[in-house]
Design a protein around this motif. Structure first.
Motif, PDB file in Angstrom:
ATOM      1  N   HIS A 176      21.163   1.187  25.313  1.00 10.69           N
ATOM      2  CA  HIS A 176      21.649  -0.190  25.168  1.00 10.69           C
ATOM      3  C   HIS A 176      22.225  -0.464  23.781  1.00 10.69           C
ATOM      4  CE1 HIS A 176      19.742  -0.833  28.992  1.00 10.69           C
ATOM      5  NE2 HIS A 176      18.558  -0.473  28.501  1.00 10.69           N
ATOM      6  N   ILE A 177      21.891   0.375  22.816  1.00  8.66           N
ATOM      7  CA  ILE A 177      22.456   0.302  21.470  1.00  8.66           C
ATOM      8  C   ILE A 177      22.872   1.711  21.067  1.00  8.66           C
ATOM      9  CG2 ILE A 177      21.147  -1.739  20.749  1.00  8.66           C
ATOM     10  CD1 ILE A 177      19.173   0.118  19.355  1.00  8.66           C
ATOM     11  N   ASP A 178      23.659   1.813  20.005  1.00 14.45           N
ATOM     12  CA  ASP A 178      24.166   3.121  19.579  1.00 14.45           C
ATOM     13  C   ASP A 178      23.347   3.741  18.458  1.00 14.45           C
ATOM     14  OD1 ASP A 178      26.709   3.075  21.208  1.00 14.45           O
ATOM     15  OD2 ASP A 178      27.000   1.264  20.007  1.00 14.45           O
ATOM     16  N   LEU A 179      22.836   2.891  17.554  1.00 13.76           N
ATOM     17  CA  LEU A 179      22.121   3.374  16.380  1.00 13.76           C
ATOM     18  C   LEU A 179      20.861   2.544  16.169  1.00 13.76           C
ATOM     19  CD1 LEU A 179      25.183   3.467  13.955  1.00 13.76           C
ATOM     20  CD2 LEU A 179      24.056   5.498  14.875  1.00 13.76           C
ATOM     21  N   SER A 180      19.873   3.178  15.581  1.00 18.02           N
ATOM     22  CA  SER A 180      18.667   2.451  15.187  1.00 18.02           C
ATOM     23  C   SER A 180      18.380   2.795  13.736  1.00 18.02           C
ATOM     24  CB  SER A 180      17.476   2.846  16.066  1.00 18.02           C
ATOM     25  OG  SER A 180      16.318   2.122  15.691  1.00 18.02           O
ATOM     26  N   ALA A 181      18.313   1.771  12.897  1.00 21.38           N
ATOM     27  CA  ALA A 181      17.986   1.945  11.480  1.00 21.38           C
ATOM     28  C   ALA A 181      16.690   1.200  11.231  1.00 21.38           C
ATOM     29  CB  ALA A 181      19.111   1.405  10.595  1.00 21.38           C
ATOM     30  N   VAL A 182      15.575   1.888  11.402  1.00 19.06           N
ATOM     31  CA  VAL A 182      14.257   1.274  11.263  1.00 19.06           C
ATOM     32  C   VAL A 182      13.324   2.235  10.540  1.00 19.06           C
ATOM     33  CG1 VAL A 182      14.538  -0.152  13.326  1.00 19.06           C
ATOM     34  CG2 VAL A 182      13.492   2.103  13.529  1.00 19.06           C
ATOM     35  N   SER A 183      12.067   1.841  10.407  1.00 17.74           N
ATOM     36  CA  SER A 183      11.116   2.684   9.693  1.00 17.74           C
ATOM     37  C   SER A 183      10.813   3.957  10.473  1.00 17.74           C
ATOM     38  CB  SER A 183       9.815   1.915   9.421  1.00 17.74           C
ATOM     39  OG  SER A 183       9.251   1.460  10.625  1.00 17.74           O
ATOM     40  N   ILE A 184      10.412   4.960   9.754  1.00 20.28           N
ATOM     41  CA  ILE A 184      10.267   6.297  10.292  1.00 20.28           C
ATOM     42  C   ILE A 184       9.238   6.401  11.406  1.00 20.28           C
ATOM     43  CG2 ILE A 184       8.602   6.923   8.510  1.00 20.28           C
ATOM     44  CD1 ILE A 184       9.731   9.717   8.532  1.00 20.28           C
ATOM     45  N   LEU A 234       0.823  -1.206   0.000  1.00 21.87           N
ATOM     46  CA  LEU A 234       0.000   0.000   0.000  1.00 21.87           C
ATOM     47  C   LEU A 234       0.861   1.262   0.000  1.00 21.87           C
ATOM     48  CD1 LEU A 234      -2.668  -1.201   2.574  1.00 21.87           C
ATOM     49  CD2 LEU A 234      -2.871  -1.118   0.092  1.00 21.87           C
ATOM     50  N   VAL A 235       1.591   1.462   1.063  1.00 26.80           N
ATOM     51  CA  VAL A 235       2.471   2.626   1.167  1.00 26.80           C
ATOM     52  C   VAL A 235       3.773   2.168   1.793  1.00 26.80           C
ATOM     53  CG1 VAL A 235       2.794   4.914   2.186  1.00 26.80           C
ATOM     54  CG2 VAL A 235       0.526   4.218   1.437  1.00 26.80           C
ATOM     55  N   ARG A 236       4.887   2.625   1.279  1.00 25.69           N
ATOM     56  CA  ARG A 236       6.186   2.225   1.829  1.00 25.69           C
ATOM     57  C   ARG A 236       6.765   3.358   2.671  1.00 25.69           C
ATOM     58  NH1 ARG A 236       9.582  -1.722   0.682  1.00 25.69           N
ATOM     59  NH2 ARG A 236       8.427  -2.296  -1.169  1.00 25.69           N
ATOM     60  N   GLN A 237       7.197   3.002   3.860  1.00 24.92           N
ATOM     61  CA  GLN A 237       7.857   3.983   4.705  1.00 24.92           C
ATOM     62  C   GLN A 237       9.364   3.935   4.450  1.00 24.92           C
ATOM     63  OE1 GLN A 237       6.175   5.030   8.595  1.00 24.92           O
ATOM     64  NE2 GLN A 237       5.577   2.898   8.663  1.00 24.92           N
ATOM     65  N   HIS A 238      10.012   5.065   4.638  1.00 22.69           N
ATOM     66  CA  HIS A 238      11.445   5.158   4.398  1.00 22.69           C
ATOM     67  C   HIS A 238      12.214   4.952   5.703  1.00 22.69           C
ATOM     68  CE1 HIS A 238      10.845   6.594   0.309  1.00 22.69           C
ATOM     69  NE2 HIS A 238       9.933   7.409   0.776  1.00 22.69           N
ATOM     70  N   PRO A 239      13.143   4.007   5.731  1.00 25.46           N
ATOM     71  CA  PRO A 239      13.961   3.827   6.929  1.00 25.46           C
ATOM     72  C   PRO A 239      14.813   5.063   7.201  1.00 25.46           C
ATOM     73  CG  PRO A 239      14.135   1.928   5.478  1.00 25.46           C
ATOM     74  CD  PRO A 239      13.444   2.998   4.704  1.00 25.46           C
ATOM     75  N   VAL A 240      15.097   5.274   8.465  1.00 26.52           N
ATOM     76  CA  VAL A 240      15.948   6.386   8.883  1.00 26.52           C
ATOM     77  C   VAL A 240      17.011   5.845   9.837  1.00 26.52           C
ATOM     78  CG1 VAL A 240      14.110   8.094   8.630  1.00 26.52           C
ATOM     79  CG2 VAL A 240      14.428   6.955  10.829  1.00 26.52           C
ATOM     80  N   ILE A 241      18.015   6.650  10.107  1.00 24.28           N
ATOM     81  CA  ILE A 241      19.071   6.280  11.046  1.00 24.28           C
ATOM     82  C   ILE A 241      19.063   7.291  12.174  1.00 24.28           C
ATOM     83  CG2 ILE A 241      21.539   5.887  11.367  1.00 24.28           C
ATOM     84  CD1 ILE A 241      21.724   5.412   8.343  1.00 24.28           C
ATOM     85  N   ALA A 242      19.024   6.799  13.412  1.00 28.88           N
ATOM     86  CA  ALA A 242      18.917   7.707  14.552  1.00 28.88           C
ATOM     87  C   ALA A 242      19.875   7.323  15.671  1.00 28.88           C
ATOM     88  CB  ALA A 242      17.484   7.715  15.085  1.00 28.88           C
ATOM     89  N   VAL A 243      20.210   8.324  16.483  1.00 33.28           N
ATOM     90  CA  VAL A 243      21.013   8.138  17.691  1.00 33.28           C
ATOM     91  C   VAL A 243      20.283   8.812  18.850  1.00 33.28           C
ATOM     92  CG1 VAL A 243      23.193   8.087  16.414  1.00 33.28           C
ATOM     93  CG2 VAL A 243      22.335  10.262  17.320  1.00 33.28           C
ATOM     94  N   ARG A 244      20.683   8.509  20.063  1.00 29.94           N
ATOM     95  CA  ARG A 244      20.140   9.225  21.223  1.00 29.94           C
ATOM     96  C   ARG A 244      20.587  10.674  21.175  1.00 29.94           C
ATOM     97  NH1 ARG A 244      21.795   8.506  26.222  1.00 29.94           N
ATOM     98  NH2 ARG A 244      23.681   7.433  25.538  1.00 29.94           N
TER      99      ARG A 244
END
Length: 255
Positions: free
Chosen positions: A205-213, A123-133
């Motif tokens: 507990h982790i440094d980066l998260s690369a998941v959907s927006i 239906l609709v695709r979300q764009h993954p992003v990369i985030a930090v604290r």
């Protein structure tokens, strides 16, 4: 669980599916075991509730759409939210459900692998992003992240959401390759879903998260996280302050 060839989608289910087309990423139509023997419907039979399993990051919009649908159509929607992998485990055990709304295509691939779906509707695709604290002063930008990973690919732990092989994993691997980093040496982990990935990042507990927006944008707006880049062709209206990977020198985008 493969349904009989004669199985059909009910009109109520089809209408609900159409009503969520504006916001969901991928929907997998699940087998639903009939609760009554096949036969002509009763004249005044009340429509059975639709059972919907939905990734936790999509909870607010899906709840709103479900309420509007119930009011308009008089069909009850039963919503179960959770991490994509947790939902898939529940589906495999219960062997029932009408709709699975996943946060990424990797979870849909897992559902197919375990033969939990009859049909997949993009239906609709979300764009993954990369985030930090937000409190991570060592990683203020994408160049900081790239420099760190170039020096030591194992120095940062990155969550890819609920599964390997999905669009977040592909984005991160392509970015590493473009930056001259051996993607095979990256330290990556998965959780039950993108929501848990966000929780792990916020907890340090982790440094980066690369998941959907959908899982990270609210935390970016609140100031708890900092999104370093988005894998869309252009900046997104909901994250107008976040540059694309392309703007930062990496011609990578999810379709």
């Amino acid at each position: 669980m493969r349904p009989p060839q004669a199985a059909k989608i009910s009109p109520a289910f089809a209408m609900f599916l159409a009503s969520i087309a504006a916001i969901v990423v991928l929907a997998a139509i699940l087998t639903k075991k009939p609760s009554t023997p096949a036969g002509p419907p009763a004249a005044a039979k009340v429509a059975e509730p639709l059972l919907v399993f939905c990734a936790a990051g999509l909870k607010p919009p899906v709840e709103n759409i479900a309420r509007e649908f119930e009011q308009a159509e008089g069909v009850k929607i039963q919503l179960q939210f959770g991490g994509s992998q947790t939902l898939l485990a529940n589906l495999e055990v219960s062997q029932r459900g009408d709709l699975f709304i996943a946060a990424d295509d990797g979870s849909v691939a897992d559902a197919r692998k375990h033969e939990l779906v009859r049909e997949v509707v993009p239906l609709v695709r979300q764009h993954p992003v990369i985030a930090v604290r937000a409190g991570n002063t060592a990683l203020k930008s994408l160049p900081d992240m790239i420099e760190r990973l170039n020096k030591d690919p194992l120095s940062l732990t990155t969550s890819l959401g609920s599964s390997r092989g999905g669009s977040p994993h592909l984005m991160f691997a392509l970015l590493a390759k473009a930056a001259g980093i051996d993607a095979r040496r990256l330290k990556v982990v998965t959780f039950s879903g993108g929501a848990e990935s966000a929780t792990q990042l916020l907890g340090g507990h982790i440094d980066l998260s690369a998941v959907s927006i959908d899982n990270l944008a609210p935390h970016h707006k609140s100031g708890a996280m900092r999104i370093l880049g988005v894998s869309s062709a252009q900046r997104l209206a909901v994250l107008s302050d976040v540059p694309t990977l392309r703007e930062q020198g990496y011609d990578i985008q999810t379709l």
